[in-house]
Write an enzyme that holds these catalytic residues in place. Structure first.
Site, PDB file in Angstrom:
ATOM      1  N   ASN A 171     -12.479  -3.110   3.790  1.00  0.00           N
ATOM      2  CA  ASN A 171     -13.492  -2.054   3.813  1.00  0.00           C
ATOM      3  C   ASN A 171     -14.459  -2.214   2.640  1.00  0.00           C
ATOM      4  OD1 ASN A 171     -12.132  -0.886   6.005  1.00  0.00           O
ATOM      5  ND2 ASN A 171     -10.818   0.338   4.672  1.00  0.00           N
ATOM      6  N   GLN A 187     -14.189   2.517   2.303  1.00  0.00           N
ATOM      7  CA  GLN A 187     -13.625   2.034   1.029  1.00  0.00           C
ATOM      8  C   GLN A 187     -13.419   3.235   0.124  1.00  0.00           C
ATOM      9  OE1 GLN A 187     -15.905  -0.964  -1.122  1.00  0.00           O
ATOM     10  NE2 GLN A 187     -14.180  -1.399  -2.499  1.00  0.00           N
ATOM     11  N   HIS A 226     -10.170  -5.222  -1.889  1.00  0.00           N
ATOM     12  CA  HIS A 226      -8.799  -5.468  -1.420  1.00  0.00           C
ATOM     13  C   HIS A 226      -8.806  -5.770   0.068  1.00  0.00           C
ATOM     14  CE1 HIS A 226      -9.825  -1.193  -1.461  1.00  0.00           C
ATOM     15  NE2 HIS A 226      -9.196  -1.120  -0.307  1.00  0.00           N
ATOM     16  N   HIS A 249      -6.534  -5.389   3.423  1.00  0.00           N
ATOM     17  CA  HIS A 249      -5.349  -4.743   4.000  1.00  0.00           C
ATOM     18  C   HIS A 249      -4.686  -5.696   4.988  1.00  0.00           C
ATOM     19  CE1 HIS A 249      -6.265  -0.408   2.999  1.00  0.00           C
ATOM     20  NE2 HIS A 249      -7.500  -0.880   2.928  1.00  0.00           N
ATOM     21  N   ASP A 270       0.866  -1.185   0.000  1.00  0.00           N
ATOM     22  CA  ASP A 270       0.000   0.000   0.000  1.00  0.00           C
ATOM     23  C   ASP A 270       0.895   1.225   0.000  1.00  0.00           C
ATOM     24  OD1 ASP A 270      -1.640   2.242   0.987  1.00  0.00           O
ATOM     25  OD2 ASP A 270      -3.164   0.708   1.342  1.00  0.00           O
ATOM     26  N   ILE A 271       0.562   2.178  -0.842  1.00  0.00           N
ATOM     27  CA  ILE A 271       1.393   3.364  -1.014  1.00  0.00           C
ATOM     28  C   ILE A 271       1.451   4.203   0.276  1.00  0.00           C
ATOM     29  CG2 ILE A 271      -0.325   5.012  -1.919  1.00  0.00           C
ATOM     30  CD1 ILE A 271       3.016   4.231  -3.594  1.00  0.00           C
TER      31      ILE A 271
HETATM   32  P1  AMP Z   1      -9.511   1.625   1.122  1.00  0.00           P
HETATM   33  O1  AMP Z   1      -9.643   2.973   1.791  1.00  0.00           O
HETATM   34  O2  AMP Z   1      -9.790   0.476   2.026  1.00  0.00           O
HETATM   35  O3  AMP Z   1     -10.332   1.580  -0.162  1.00  0.00           O
HETATM   36  O4  AMP Z   1      -7.990   1.487   0.756  1.00  0.00           O
HETATM   37  C1  AMP Z   1      -7.446   1.895  -0.464  1.00  0.00           C
HETATM   38  C2  AMP Z   1      -5.953   1.873  -0.290  1.00  0.00           C
HETATM   39  O5  AMP Z   1      -5.354   1.928  -1.563  1.00  0.00           O
HETATM   40  C3  AMP Z   1      -5.422   3.076   0.511  1.00  0.00           C
HETATM   41  O6  AMP Z   1      -4.805   2.603   1.704  1.00  0.00           O
HETATM   42  C4  AMP Z   1      -4.413   3.704  -0.461  1.00  0.00           C
HETATM   43  O7  AMP Z   1      -3.233   4.135   0.174  1.00  0.00           O
HETATM   44  C5  AMP Z   1      -4.124   2.591  -1.435  1.00  0.00           C
HETATM   45  N1  AMP Z   1      -3.698   3.012  -2.750  1.00  0.00           N
HETATM   46  C6  AMP Z   1      -4.306   3.902  -3.575  1.00  0.00           C
HETATM   47  N2  AMP Z   1      -3.615   4.029  -4.725  1.00  0.00           N
HETATM   48  C7  AMP Z   1      -2.555   3.180  -4.633  1.00  0.00           C
HETATM   49  C8  AMP Z   1      -1.476   2.851  -5.501  1.00  0.00           C
HETATM   50  N3  AMP Z   1      -1.342   3.399  -6.710  1.00  0.00           N
HETATM   51  N4  AMP Z   1      -0.558   1.929  -5.089  1.00  0.00           N
HETATM   52  C9  AMP Z   1      -0.685   1.364  -3.861  1.00  0.00           C
HETATM   53  N5  AMP Z   1      -1.688   1.630  -3.014  1.00  0.00           N
HETATM   54  C10 AMP Z   1      -2.598   2.527  -3.381  1.00  0.00           C
END
Ligand code: AMP
Ligand code: ZN
Length: 141
Positions: free
Chosen positions: A87, A94, A100, A102, A30-31
């Protein structure tokens, strides 16, 4: 799916830090790195959220999680635990609508991950608790 950031990651149109890959599942860092090693596990098939999962997709996705968790434990000996979060829908935080999971390694109770389960159990009578459980049971398919 067009315009889905995680589909683009799977198709290598957007770079990512791969952690695990097979025919059905991809995992990458995760970024935001809530803690070191924070990883997302996703199905290669575009599925929005848990309400759309077929049993086979759930099997392949969730069955990879322990393998990745154990690899994290070996990679980071200072890791003391792991939170697994999924989420679903905006109200439940979400923000990317390609499902996804986590995996958030925990290093101490004072690290940057906070999760609070409010205790509202006392607000329901035994009868109400039975009705709530029954309502869910009746709708299982
Ligand atoms: P959620 O809030 O559960 O939908 O989590 C989405 C997650 O995706 C967040 O923790 C972001 O940091 C992660 N995310 C969004 N764009 C990227 C990306 N390009 N590479 C890696 N993680 C990402
Ligand atoms: Zn997608």
């Amino acid at each position: 799916m067009k315009d889905c950031i995680f589909c683009k990651i799977i198709n290598k149109e957007i770079p990512s830090y791969p952690v695990y890959e097979d025919n059905e599942v991809y995992a990458f860092l995760d970024i935001t790195q809530t803690t070191k090693g924070h990883t997302l596990v996703i199905p290669k098939k575009h599925v929005q959220d848990i309400f759309e999962y077929e049993e086979g997709l759930a099997e392949s996705l969730f069955s990879r999680v322990p393998k990745i968790a154990r690899a994290m434990e070996k990679a980071f000996p200072e890791m003391q635990g792991l939170n697994i979060i999924n989420n679903n829908k905006e109200i439940a935080y979400q923000s990317v609508f390609h499902t996804h999971i986590h995996l958030i390694p925990r290093y101490s109770k004072e690290d940057d991950f906070k999760l609070v389960f409010a205790d509202n159990g006392k607000n329901y009578s035994t009868e109400e608790m039975n009705l709530i459980a029954e309502a869910i049971r009746k709708n299982e398919e």
